[in-house]
Design an enzyme around this catalytic site. Structure first.
Site, PDB file in Angstrom:
ATOM      1  N   LYS A 127       1.099  -0.803  -0.348  1.00 26.85           N
ATOM      2  CA  LYS A 127       0.126   0.123  -0.064  1.00 26.85           C
ATOM      3  C   LYS A 127       0.586   1.436   0.004  1.00 26.85           C
ATOM      4  CE  LYS A 127      -1.141   2.083   3.828  1.00 26.85           C
ATOM      5  NZ  LYS A 127      -1.396   2.867   5.036  1.00 26.85           N
ATOM      6  N   ASP A 142      -2.446  -5.590   2.702  1.00 26.70           N
ATOM      7  CA  ASP A 142      -2.935  -4.848   3.702  1.00 26.70           C
ATOM      8  C   ASP A 142      -2.359  -5.159   5.038  1.00 26.70           C
ATOM      9  OD1 ASP A 142      -4.528  -3.566   5.628  1.00 26.70           O
ATOM     10  OD2 ASP A 142      -5.407  -2.851   4.447  1.00 26.70           O
ATOM     11  N   HIS A 143      -1.748  -4.808   5.578  1.00 26.54           N
ATOM     12  CA  HIS A 143      -0.911  -5.621   6.785  1.00 26.54           C
ATOM     13  C   HIS A 143      -1.863  -5.815   7.491  1.00 26.54           C
ATOM     14  CE1 HIS A 143      -0.168  -2.503   9.096  1.00 26.54           C
ATOM     15  NE2 HIS A 143      -0.178  -2.825   9.659  1.00 26.54           N
ATOM     16  N   LYS A 187      -2.797  -9.214  10.657  1.00 31.93           N
ATOM     17  CA  LYS A 187      -3.025  -9.976  12.118  1.00 31.93           C
ATOM     18  C   LYS A 187      -3.794 -10.792  12.314  1.00 31.93           C
ATOM     19  CE  LYS A 187      -1.965  -4.313  12.648  1.00 31.93           C
ATOM     20  NZ  LYS A 187      -1.355  -4.367  13.121  1.00 31.93           N
ATOM     21  N   ASP A 225      -4.472   7.234   4.025  1.00 35.13           N
ATOM     22  CA  ASP A 225      -3.898   5.872   5.250  1.00 35.13           C
ATOM     23  C   ASP A 225      -4.083   5.055   6.138  1.00 35.13           C
ATOM     24  OD1 ASP A 225      -0.873   5.734   5.905  1.00 35.13           O
ATOM     25  OD2 ASP A 225      -1.725   6.931   8.204  1.00 35.13           O
ATOM     26  N   HIS A 273      -7.185  -0.274   5.649  1.00 31.35           N
ATOM     27  CA  HIS A 273      -7.370  -0.918   7.044  1.00 31.35           C
ATOM     28  C   HIS A 273      -8.335  -1.087   7.429  1.00 31.35           C
ATOM     29  CE1 HIS A 273      -3.108  -1.215   6.314  1.00 31.35           C
ATOM     30  NE2 HIS A 273      -2.644  -0.135   7.374  1.00 31.35           N
TER      31      HIS A 273
HETATM   32  C1  BG6 Z   1       0.186   1.946   7.876  1.00 31.45           C
HETATM   33  C2  BG6 Z   1       0.026   4.176   8.023  1.00 31.45           C
HETATM   34  O1  BG6 Z   1      -0.577   1.404   6.651  1.00 31.45           O
HETATM   35  O2  BG6 Z   1      -0.343   1.705   9.714  1.00 31.45           O
HETATM   36  C3  BG6 Z   1       0.777   4.136   9.101  1.00 31.45           C
HETATM   37  O3  BG6 Z   1       0.563   3.579   7.050  1.00 31.45           O
HETATM   38  C4  BG6 Z   1      -0.483   3.345  10.727  1.00 31.45           C
HETATM   39  O4  BG6 Z   1      -0.099   5.318   9.394  1.00 31.45           O
HETATM   40  C5  BG6 Z   1       0.068   2.210  10.364  1.00 31.45           C
HETATM   41  O5  BG6 Z   1       0.673   3.937  12.403  1.00 31.45           O
HETATM   42  C6  BG6 Z   1      -0.669   0.973  11.703  1.00 31.45           C
HETATM   43  O6  BG6 Z   1      -0.200  -0.259  11.503  1.00 31.45           O
HETATM   44  P1  BG6 Z   1      -0.049  -0.640  13.163  1.00 31.45           P
HETATM   45  O7  BG6 Z   1       0.118  -2.188  12.651  1.00 31.45           O
HETATM   46  O8  BG6 Z   1       0.638  -0.226  13.669  1.00 31.45           O
HETATM   47  O9  BG6 Z   1      -1.468  -0.686  13.301  1.00 31.45           O
END
Ligand code: BG6
Length: 483
Positions: A146, A175-176, A180, A233, A238
Protein backbone atom coordinates in the site's frame (compact mmCIF):
# COMPACT_ATOMS: atom_id res chain seq x y z
CA UNK A 1 9.22 -26.07 -4.53
CA UNK A 2 12.28 -23.86 -4.91
CA UNK A 3 11.37 -20.24 -4.30
CA UNK A 4 13.09 -17.03 -5.14
CA UNK A 5 11.85 -13.90 -3.44
CA UNK A 6 12.99 -10.78 -5.24
CA UNK A 7 12.61 -7.60 -3.22
CA UNK A 8 12.52 -4.39 -5.25
CA UNK A 9 13.39 -1.47 -3.00
CA UNK A 10 15.79 -3.66 -1.07
CA UNK A 11 17.71 -0.84 0.54
CA UNK A 12 14.56 0.73 1.99
CA UNK A 13 13.01 0.76 5.41
CA UNK A 14 10.27 -1.78 4.81
CA UNK A 15 12.79 -4.39 3.75
CA UNK A 16 14.95 -4.08 6.84
CA UNK A 17 12.15 -3.39 9.34
CA UNK A 18 9.53 -5.89 8.24
CA UNK A 19 10.35 -8.18 5.32
CA UNK A 20 13.72 -9.58 6.30
CA UNK A 21 12.79 -10.04 10.00
CA UNK A 22 9.60 -11.84 8.89
CA UNK A 23 11.51 -14.07 6.46
CA UNK A 24 14.10 -14.75 9.13
CA UNK A 25 11.41 -15.74 11.59
CA UNK A 26 9.72 -18.03 9.02
CA UNK A 27 13.08 -19.60 8.30
CA UNK A 28 13.69 -20.15 11.99
CA UNK A 29 10.29 -21.80 12.35
CA UNK A 30 11.22 -23.98 9.34
CA UNK A 31 8.32 -22.70 7.29
CA UNK A 32 10.38 -21.73 4.26
CA UNK A 33 11.53 -24.32 1.76
CA UNK A 34 15.19 -25.04 2.63
CA UNK A 35 16.47 -23.74 -0.71
CA UNK A 36 14.50 -20.48 -0.69
CA UNK A 37 16.58 -17.59 -2.03
CA UNK A 38 16.11 -13.92 -1.26
CA UNK A 39 17.39 -11.46 -3.83
CA UNK A 40 17.54 -7.75 -3.09
CA UNK A 41 17.23 -5.32 -6.00
CA UNK A 42 18.05 -1.63 -5.50
CA UNK A 43 20.26 1.07 -6.92
CA UNK A 44 22.81 1.18 -4.13
CA UNK A 45 25.94 -0.81 -4.93
CA UNK A 46 26.42 -3.60 -2.40
CA UNK A 47 28.24 -6.89 -2.60
CA UNK A 48 26.19 -9.90 -1.45
CA UNK A 49 28.28 -9.95 1.70
CA UNK A 50 27.87 -6.25 2.47
CA UNK A 51 24.10 -6.50 2.13
CA UNK A 52 23.96 -9.60 4.33
CA UNK A 53 26.03 -7.82 6.95
CA UNK A 54 23.70 -4.83 6.92
CA UNK A 55 20.65 -7.05 7.22
CA UNK A 56 22.21 -9.10 10.01
CA UNK A 57 22.55 -5.94 12.07
CA UNK A 58 19.10 -4.56 11.32
CA UNK A 59 17.40 -7.93 11.84
CA UNK A 60 19.17 -8.47 15.15
CA UNK A 61 17.97 -5.02 16.17
CA UNK A 62 14.35 -5.77 15.25
CA UNK A 63 13.98 -9.29 16.57
CA UNK A 64 16.02 -8.70 19.74
CA UNK A 65 16.69 -11.83 21.80
CA UNK A 66 14.94 -13.98 19.17
CA UNK A 67 18.05 -13.52 17.04
CA UNK A 68 20.08 -16.66 16.68
CA UNK A 69 23.43 -16.57 14.85
CA UNK A 70 23.20 -20.10 13.52
CA UNK A 71 19.68 -19.62 12.17
CA UNK A 72 20.67 -16.32 10.60
CA UNK A 73 23.82 -17.74 8.98
CA UNK A 74 21.91 -20.60 7.40
CA UNK A 75 19.52 -18.07 5.84
CA UNK A 76 22.16 -15.47 5.02
CA UNK A 77 24.03 -17.78 2.65
CA UNK A 78 20.91 -17.67 0.44
CA UNK A 79 20.51 -13.89 0.56
CA UNK A 80 21.82 -12.27 -2.60
CA UNK A 81 22.04 -8.75 -3.90
CA UNK A 82 21.50 -7.51 -7.44
CA UNK A 83 22.24 -3.81 -8.03
CA UNK A 84 19.64 -2.47 -10.44
CA UNK A 85 17.61 0.55 -11.36
CA UNK A 86 13.83 0.23 -11.63
CA UNK A 87 13.87 2.86 -14.37
CA UNK A 88 16.13 0.79 -16.61
CA UNK A 89 14.43 -1.93 -18.65
CA UNK A 90 17.71 -3.74 -19.34
CA UNK A 91 18.33 -4.24 -15.61
CA UNK A 92 15.24 -6.46 -15.55
CA UNK A 93 16.57 -8.57 -18.41
CA UNK A 94 19.89 -9.06 -16.66
CA UNK A 95 18.03 -9.80 -13.44
CA UNK A 96 16.18 -12.57 -15.25
CA UNK A 97 19.47 -14.07 -16.45
CA UNK A 98 20.93 -13.76 -12.96
CA UNK A 99 17.94 -15.56 -11.45
CA UNK A 100 17.74 -18.25 -14.11
CA UNK A 101 21.40 -19.19 -13.71
CA UNK A 102 20.64 -21.01 -10.45
CA UNK A 103 17.00 -21.90 -10.88
CA UNK A 104 15.60 -25.34 -11.42
CA UNK A 105 12.69 -25.72 -13.77
CA UNK A 106 9.41 -25.22 -11.94
CA UNK A 107 10.98 -22.80 -9.44
CA UNK A 108 8.56 -20.18 -8.17
CA UNK A 109 9.29 -16.49 -7.97
CA UNK A 110 7.75 -13.87 -5.78
CA UNK A 111 8.40 -10.27 -6.76
CA UNK A 112 7.89 -7.90 -3.86
CA UNK A 113 7.47 -4.20 -4.64
CA UNK A 114 8.77 -2.58 -1.48
CA UNK A 115 9.67 0.73 -3.07
CA UNK A 116 7.98 4.14 -3.18
CA UNK A 117 4.57 3.87 -4.90
CA UNK A 118 5.50 6.22 -7.74
CA UNK A 119 7.75 3.42 -9.09
CA UNK A 120 5.08 0.69 -9.12
CA UNK A 121 3.92 1.29 -12.67
CA UNK A 122 7.44 1.38 -14.09
CA UNK A 123 8.49 -1.73 -12.17
CA UNK A 124 5.43 -3.67 -13.28
CA UNK A 125 5.79 -2.71 -16.93
CA UNK A 126 9.50 -3.57 -16.95
CA UNK A 127 8.80 -6.91 -15.30
CA UNK A 128 6.23 -7.58 -18.01
CA UNK A 129 8.43 -6.42 -20.89
CA UNK A 130 11.36 -8.57 -19.72
CA UNK A 131 9.11 -11.66 -19.64
CA UNK A 132 9.44 -12.02 -15.89
CA UNK A 133 5.71 -12.48 -15.40
CA UNK A 134 5.38 -15.42 -17.79
CA UNK A 135 4.59 -18.63 -15.93
CA UNK A 136 5.84 -21.28 -18.35
CA UNK A 137 8.84 -22.08 -16.12
CA UNK A 138 7.03 -21.85 -12.79
CA UNK A 139 4.67 -19.60 -10.80
CA UNK A 140 5.40 -15.86 -10.94
CA UNK A 141 3.65 -13.81 -8.28
CA UNK A 142 3.84 -10.14 -7.42
CA UNK A 143 3.22 -8.50 -4.05
CA UNK A 144 2.29 -4.83 -4.09
CA UNK A 145 2.43 -2.70 -0.97
CA UNK A 146 0.00 0.00 0.00
CA UNK A 147 -0.84 2.72 -0.86
CA UNK A 148 -2.50 1.22 -3.91
CA UNK A 149 -3.33 4.43 -5.76
CA UNK A 150 -4.38 7.69 -4.22
CA UNK A 151 -7.97 7.63 -5.47
CA UNK A 152 -10.22 5.53 -7.67
CA UNK A 153 -8.86 6.66 -11.07
CA UNK A 154 -5.24 6.12 -10.03
CA UNK A 155 -6.06 2.69 -8.55
CA UNK A 156 -7.88 1.74 -11.76
CA UNK A 157 -4.92 2.87 -13.82
CA UNK A 158 -2.51 0.90 -11.66
CA UNK A 159 -4.74 -2.17 -11.93
CA UNK A 160 -4.75 -1.84 -15.73
CA UNK A 161 -0.97 -1.54 -15.83
CA UNK A 162 -0.58 -4.58 -13.61
CA UNK A 163 -3.02 -6.58 -15.70
CA UNK A 164 -1.02 -5.79 -18.83
CA UNK A 165 1.77 -7.89 -17.35
CA UNK A 166 0.21 -10.16 -14.71
CA UNK A 167 -3.08 -12.03 -14.48
CA UNK A 168 -5.13 -11.12 -11.42
CA UNK A 169 -4.40 -14.49 -9.80
CA UNK A 170 -0.68 -13.63 -9.82
CA UNK A 171 -1.26 -10.39 -7.91
CA UNK A 172 -1.09 -10.02 -4.11
CA UNK A 173 -2.05 -6.54 -2.89
CA UNK A 174 -1.01 -6.20 0.71
CA UNK A 175 -3.00 -4.70 3.52
CA UNK A 176 -0.97 -5.71 6.53
CA UNK A 177 -4.06 -5.58 8.77
CA UNK A 178 -5.20 -8.80 7.15
CA UNK A 179 -2.02 -10.45 8.38
CA UNK A 180 -2.92 -9.74 11.99
CA UNK A 181 -4.13 -12.78 13.90
CA UNK A 182 -6.92 -10.86 15.57
CA UNK A 183 -8.21 -9.59 12.24
CA UNK A 184 -8.37 -13.13 10.89
CA UNK A 185 -10.03 -14.09 14.16
CA UNK A 186 -13.01 -11.89 13.25
CA UNK A 187 -13.77 -14.53 10.63
CA UNK A 188 -13.37 -17.30 13.17
CA UNK A 189 -15.51 -15.55 15.74
CA UNK A 190 -18.29 -15.07 13.23
CA UNK A 191 -18.07 -18.23 11.14
CA UNK A 192 -16.50 -20.74 13.53
CA UNK A 193 -19.19 -20.27 16.19
CA UNK A 194 -22.96 -20.46 16.15
CA UNK A 195 -23.91 -18.10 18.95
CA UNK A 196 -23.03 -14.81 17.28
CA UNK A 197 -24.60 -15.24 13.86
CA UNK A 198 -28.27 -15.11 14.99
CA UNK A 199 -27.74 -11.69 16.60
CA UNK A 200 -25.32 -10.31 14.00
CA UNK A 201 -27.84 -8.14 12.19
CA UNK A 202 -30.18 -5.16 12.30
CA UNK A 203 -32.61 -6.90 14.67
CA UNK A 204 -30.09 -6.93 17.50
CA UNK A 205 -27.31 -4.54 16.63
CA UNK A 206 -27.72 -0.82 17.24
CA UNK A 207 -24.45 0.24 15.65
CA UNK A 208 -20.90 -0.88 15.00
CA UNK A 209 -17.86 1.20 15.82
CA UNK A 210 -14.47 0.56 14.27
CA UNK A 211 -11.64 2.55 15.79
CA UNK A 212 -7.95 2.61 14.98
CA UNK A 213 -6.44 5.12 17.36
CA UNK A 214 -2.71 5.79 17.53
CA UNK A 215 -0.91 7.76 20.19
CA UNK A 216 1.95 8.31 17.73
CA UNK A 217 2.20 11.46 15.68
CA UNK A 218 3.29 11.47 12.03
CA UNK A 219 6.94 11.58 13.06
CA UNK A 220 9.32 11.49 10.13
CA UNK A 221 6.67 10.45 7.60
CA UNK A 222 5.23 13.91 7.00
CA UNK A 223 6.37 13.98 3.37
CA UNK A 224 4.00 11.14 2.57
CA UNK A 225 1.36 11.78 5.20
CA UNK A 226 0.77 15.43 4.45
CA UNK A 227 -0.49 14.60 0.97
CA UNK A 228 -2.23 11.38 2.01
CA UNK A 229 -4.03 12.27 5.25
CA UNK A 230 -5.95 9.86 7.42
CA UNK A 231 -8.61 8.87 4.89
CA UNK A 232 -6.12 7.51 2.41
CA UNK A 233 -3.67 6.29 5.03
CA UNK A 234 -6.03 4.37 7.31
CA UNK A 235 -9.65 4.43 6.20
CA UNK A 236 -9.44 3.29 2.62
CA UNK A 237 -7.40 0.22 3.50
CA UNK A 238 -7.21 -0.94 7.08
CA UNK A 239 -10.59 0.27 8.33
CA UNK A 240 -12.45 -0.86 5.20
CA UNK A 241 -10.91 -4.30 5.68
CA UNK A 242 -12.21 -4.42 9.25
CA UNK A 243 -15.60 -3.23 8.10
CA UNK A 244 -15.86 -5.83 5.37
CA UNK A 245 -14.88 -8.69 7.70
CA UNK A 246 -17.31 -7.54 10.37
CA UNK A 247 -20.19 -7.03 7.96
CA UNK A 248 -19.78 -9.61 5.16
CA UNK A 249 -21.99 -12.61 4.57
CA UNK A 250 -20.67 -16.15 5.09
CA UNK A 251 -18.42 -17.15 2.18
CA UNK A 252 -19.33 -20.44 0.53
CA UNK A 253 -15.80 -21.76 1.14
CA UNK A 254 -12.74 -20.52 2.92
CA UNK A 255 -10.70 -19.85 -0.17
CA UNK A 256 -9.51 -16.69 -1.83
CA UNK A 257 -12.21 -16.05 -4.42
CA UNK A 258 -15.14 -16.97 -2.21
CA UNK A 259 -13.92 -14.82 0.71
CA UNK A 260 -13.14 -11.87 -1.51
CA UNK A 261 -16.45 -12.14 -3.37
CA UNK A 262 -18.25 -11.56 -0.08
CA UNK A 263 -15.97 -8.70 0.94
CA UNK A 264 -16.52 -6.95 -2.36
CA UNK A 265 -20.27 -7.51 -2.10
CA UNK A 266 -20.48 -5.76 1.24
CA UNK A 267 -18.24 -2.87 0.15
CA UNK A 268 -20.48 -2.38 -2.87
CA UNK A 269 -23.46 -2.21 -0.54
CA UNK A 270 -21.93 0.70 1.40
CA UNK A 271 -24.01 3.75 0.54
CA UNK A 272 -21.70 6.41 -0.93
CA UNK A 273 -21.90 9.63 1.04
CA UNK A 274 -23.57 12.39 -0.94
CA UNK A 275 -22.02 15.86 -0.81
CA UNK A 276 -24.82 17.10 1.44
CA UNK A 277 -24.21 14.26 3.95
CA UNK A 278 -20.51 14.81 4.25
CA UNK A 279 -20.97 17.83 6.51
CA UNK A 280 -23.25 15.88 8.84
CA UNK A 281 -21.80 12.38 8.66
CA UNK A 282 -18.08 13.02 8.89
CA UNK A 283 -15.73 14.78 11.29
CA UNK A 284 -12.24 15.79 10.28
CA UNK A 285 -9.55 16.89 12.63
CA UNK A 286 -5.91 17.76 12.88
CA UNK A 287 -3.88 17.54 16.05
CA UNK A 288 -2.47 20.73 17.45
CA UNK A 289 1.19 20.96 16.55
CA UNK A 290 0.87 18.94 13.35
CA UNK A 291 1.81 21.94 11.19
CA UNK A 292 5.03 22.35 13.14
CA UNK A 293 6.13 18.78 12.35
CA UNK A 294 9.16 18.63 10.04
CA UNK A 295 8.06 18.44 6.40
CA UNK A 296 4.47 19.56 7.00
CA UNK A 297 3.19 22.60 5.11
CA UNK A 298 2.60 25.60 7.36
CA UNK A 299 -1.02 25.89 6.29
CA UNK A 300 -1.61 22.17 5.88
CA UNK A 301 -5.25 21.13 5.77
CA UNK A 302 -4.38 17.44 5.98
CA UNK A 303 -6.62 15.56 8.38
CA UNK A 304 -4.96 13.44 11.03
CA UNK A 305 -8.33 12.38 12.46
CA UNK A 306 -11.46 11.15 10.77
CA UNK A 307 -14.79 9.89 11.98
CA UNK A 308 -17.21 8.72 9.32
CA UNK A 309 -20.71 7.29 9.55
CA UNK A 310 -21.56 4.77 6.85
CA UNK A 311 -24.63 2.72 6.04
CA UNK A 312 -24.75 -0.64 4.38
CA UNK A 313 -27.69 -1.07 2.06
CA UNK A 314 -28.54 -4.72 2.42
CA UNK A 315 -31.01 -6.80 4.41
CA UNK A 316 -28.65 -7.60 7.24
CA UNK A 317 -27.54 -4.08 8.03
CA UNK A 318 -30.27 -1.71 6.89
CA UNK A 319 -30.50 1.15 9.41
CA UNK A 320 -27.40 0.13 11.39
CA UNK A 321 -24.72 2.82 11.26
CA UNK A 322 -21.08 1.80 11.01
CA UNK A 323 -18.86 4.41 12.61
CA UNK A 324 -15.27 4.39 11.40
CA UNK A 325 -12.73 6.43 13.30
CA UNK A 326 -9.00 6.82 13.16
CA UNK A 327 -6.53 9.36 14.37
CA UNK A 328 -2.96 10.10 15.26
CA UNK A 329 -1.86 11.72 18.54
CA UNK A 330 -4.79 10.18 20.38
CA UNK A 331 -5.00 9.08 24.02
CA UNK A 332 -3.52 5.66 23.39
CA UNK A 333 -2.96 3.17 20.65
CA UNK A 334 -5.90 0.85 20.27
CA UNK A 335 -7.64 -0.82 17.37
CA UNK A 336 -11.02 -2.26 18.16
CA UNK A 337 -14.39 -3.22 16.75
CA UNK A 338 -17.33 -2.55 19.04
CA UNK A 339 -20.64 -4.19 18.28
CA UNK A 340 -23.21 -2.27 20.30
CA UNK A 341 -26.39 -4.28 20.72
CA UNK A 342 -29.86 -2.84 21.17
CA UNK A 343 -31.49 -2.25 24.51
CA UNK A 344 -33.88 -4.88 25.77
CA UNK A 345 -37.30 -4.02 24.31
CA UNK A 346 -38.65 -3.39 27.81
CA UNK A 347 -36.63 -2.90 31.01
CA UNK A 348 -38.29 -5.00 33.65
CA UNK A 349 -36.16 -3.81 36.55
CA UNK A 350 -36.92 -0.47 38.03
CA UNK A 351 -33.25 0.25 38.73
CA UNK A 352 -32.11 -1.15 35.44
CA UNK A 353 -30.43 1.04 32.82
CA UNK A 354 -32.55 2.73 30.20
CA UNK A 355 -29.81 4.22 28.09
CA UNK A 356 -28.83 2.34 24.94
CA UNK A 357 -25.20 2.78 25.94
CA UNK A 358 -25.70 0.30 28.76
CA UNK A 359 -26.95 -2.40 26.44
CA UNK A 360 -24.82 -5.42 25.59
CA UNK A 361 -21.60 -4.78 23.83
CA UNK A 362 -19.09 -7.03 22.14
CA UNK A 363 -15.63 -5.58 22.14
CA UNK A 364 -13.18 -7.11 19.71
CA UNK A 365 -9.73 -5.87 20.58
CA UNK A 366 -7.52 -6.12 17.54
CA UNK A 367 -4.45 -4.64 19.27
CA UNK A 368 -2.59 -4.19 21.54
CA UNK A 369 -4.63 -6.05 24.20
CA UNK A 370 -5.67 -8.75 21.74
CA UNK A 371 -8.88 -10.34 22.92
CA UNK A 372 -12.65 -10.17 23.13
CA UNK A 373 -14.95 -8.91 25.86
CA UNK A 374 -18.69 -9.37 26.07
CA UNK A 375 -20.39 -6.83 28.30
CA UNK A 376 -23.69 -7.57 29.96
CA UNK A 377 -25.82 -6.61 32.94
CA UNK A 378 -25.52 -8.53 36.18
CA UNK A 379 -27.38 -8.36 39.45
CA UNK A 380 -25.38 -6.64 42.17
CA UNK A 381 -25.40 -9.04 45.14
CA UNK A 382 -27.32 -7.98 48.20
CA UNK A 383 -28.56 -4.77 46.63
CA UNK A 384 -32.15 -5.42 45.67
CA UNK A 385 -32.50 -5.55 41.89
CA UNK A 386 -29.68 -3.18 41.11
CA UNK A 387 -27.82 -4.03 37.93
CA UNK A 388 -24.27 -3.43 36.87
CA UNK A 389 -22.35 -3.88 33.63
CA UNK A 390 -19.89 -6.77 33.89
CA UNK A 391 -17.89 -8.67 31.32
CA UNK A 392 -16.72 -12.02 30.08
CA UNK A 393 -13.21 -11.51 28.94
CA UNK A 394 -10.94 -13.49 26.68
CA UNK A 395 -7.32 -12.57 26.10
CA UNK A 396 -5.10 -14.32 23.61
CA UNK A 397 -2.10 -14.06 25.88
CA UNK A 398 -3.90 -15.86 28.73
CA UNK A 399 -4.92 -18.80 26.58
CA UNK A 400 -2.08 -19.22 24.12
CA UNK A 401 1.59 -19.40 24.97
CA UNK A 402 2.84 -18.52 21.48
CA UNK A 403 3.46 -14.81 20.97
CA UNK A 404 1.52 -13.04 18.23
CA UNK A 405 3.56 -13.26 15.02
CA UNK A 406 4.20 -10.21 12.91
CA UNK A 407 1.53 -9.68 10.25
CA UNK A 408 4.15 -9.90 7.51
CA UNK A 409 5.06 -13.47 8.41
CA UNK A 410 1.64 -14.81 7.60
CA UNK A 411 1.25 -12.67 4.50
CA UNK A 412 4.65 -13.56 3.06
CA UNK A 413 4.03 -17.24 3.67
CA UNK A 414 0.61 -17.10 2.04
CA UNK A 415 2.00 -15.26 -0.99
CA UNK A 416 4.81 -17.82 -1.26
CA UNK A 417 2.24 -20.61 -1.12
CA UNK A 418 -0.09 -18.91 -3.60
CA UNK A 419 -2.97 -18.32 -1.18
CA UNK A 420 -4.53 -14.93 -1.87
CA UNK A 421 -7.36 -15.08 0.71
CA UNK A 422 -5.71 -12.39 2.83
CA UNK A 423 -4.84 -10.09 -0.07
CA UNK A 424 -6.97 -7.43 -1.68
CA UNK A 425 -8.43 -8.11 -5.10
CA UNK A 426 -8.57 -5.45 -7.84
CA UNK A 427 -12.33 -4.89 -7.53
CA UNK A 428 -12.04 -4.77 -3.74
CA UNK A 429 -9.46 -2.00 -3.69
CA UNK A 430 -11.49 -0.05 -6.24
CA UNK A 431 -14.71 -0.46 -4.22
CA UNK A 432 -12.92 0.87 -1.15
CA UNK A 433 -11.73 3.91 -3.08
CA UNK A 434 -15.22 4.63 -4.33
CA UNK A 435 -16.37 4.93 -0.72
CA UNK A 436 -13.51 7.20 0.31
CA UNK A 437 -13.20 9.39 -2.81
CA UNK A 438 -16.36 11.49 -2.34
CA UNK A 439 -15.38 12.23 1.26
CA UNK A 440 -11.82 13.14 0.33
CA UNK A 441 -13.07 15.34 -2.53
CA UNK A 442 -15.44 17.24 -0.24
CA UNK A 443 -12.75 17.62 2.42
CA UNK A 444 -10.30 18.88 -0.19
CA UNK A 445 -12.82 21.52 -1.15
CA UNK A 446 -12.41 22.59 2.38
CA UNK A 447 -15.73 23.99 3.48
CA UNK A 448 -17.68 21.34 5.31
CA UNK A 449 -17.13 19.90 7.78
CA UNK A 450 -14.55 22.38 9.09
CA UNK A 451 -11.13 21.10 10.06
CA UNK A 452 -11.24 20.74 13.85
CA UNK A 453 -8.00 21.19 15.74
CA UNK A 454 -7.68 18.77 18.66
CA UNK A 455 -5.32 18.51 21.55
CA UNK A 456 -2.87 15.62 21.34
CA UNK A 457 -3.46 12.91 23.91
CA UNK A 458 -7.25 13.00 23.75
CA UNK A 459 -9.78 11.06 21.68
CA UNK A 460 -9.75 13.49 18.78
CA UNK A 461 -11.78 16.70 18.44
CA UNK A 462 -14.47 17.39 21.03
CA UNK A 463 -16.86 17.76 18.09
CA UNK A 464 -16.48 14.03 17.51
CA UNK A 465 -17.85 13.28 21.01
CA UNK A 466 -20.61 15.87 20.61
CA UNK A 467 -21.56 14.40 17.25
CA UNK A 468 -22.06 10.98 18.82
CA UNK A 469 -23.97 12.50 21.75
CA UNK A 470 -26.35 14.19 19.32
CA UNK A 471 -27.12 10.75 17.95
CA UNK A 472 -27.74 9.37 21.45
CA UNK A 473 -24.56 7.32 21.29
CA UNK A 474 -21.02 7.57 22.55
CA UNK A 475 -17.68 6.24 21.47
CA UNK A 476 -16.24 3.43 23.45
CA UNK A 477 -13.18 5.33 24.64
CA UNK A 478 -11.10 3.17 26.89
CA UNK A 479 -7.43 2.52 26.71
CA UNK A 480 -6.82 -1.21 26.78
CA UNK A 481 -5.45 -2.78 29.93
CA UNK A 482 -2.26 -4.51 28.96
CA UNK A 483 -1.33 -6.75 31.88
C1 BG6 B 1 0.17 2.07 8.10
C2 BG6 B 1 -0.06 3.55 8.08
O1 BG6 B 1 -0.39 1.45 6.97
O2 BG6 B 1 -0.44 1.52 9.26
C3 BG6 B 1 0.48 4.18 9.33
O3 BG6 B 1 0.56 4.10 6.95
C4 BG6 B 1 -0.06 3.51 10.56
O4 BG6 B 1 0.21 5.57 9.36
C5 BG6 B 1 0.10 2.01 10.47
O5 BG6 B 1 0.65 4.02 11.68
C6 BG6 B 1 -0.62 1.32 11.59
O6 BG6 B 1 -0.29 -0.04 11.56
P1 BG6 B 1 -0.27 -0.87 12.90
O7 BG6 B 1 0.03 -2.27 12.46
O8 BG6 B 1 0.77 -0.27 13.76
O9 BG6 B 1 -1.64 -0.73 13.47
Amino acid sequence: MTQTIVIFGASGDLTSRKLIPALYSLHKKKRLAPDTRIVGFARTQFSHEAWRQRLAESTAGFVGDQFDDAAWNSLASRILYFPGNVDRAEDFRTLDEFLKADEESGAARLYYLAMAPQFYETAVSHLGAAGLAVETLGPRRIVIEKPFGTDLPSAQRLNRQIHDAFAENQVYRIDHYLGKETVQNVLVLRFGNTIFEPVWNRNYVDHVEITAAESLTVGHRAGYYDTAGVLRDMLQGHLMQLLSLAAMETPVRFEAEAVRDEKVKVLRAVRPLRPENIATDTIRGQYRGYRAEPGVREDSQAATFAAVKLHIDNWRWQGVPFYLRSGKAMSCGTTQIVVQFRQPPYMLFEDGPRDGRDANRLLIQIQPAEGIQLLFQTKVPDAGMQLRMTDLSFRFRDKFAAPMPEAYERLLLDAINGDASLFTRADEVESAWSIVDPIQAAWDNGVNPPLRIYEPGLWGPVESMEWMEQQGRSWFDACPVLH
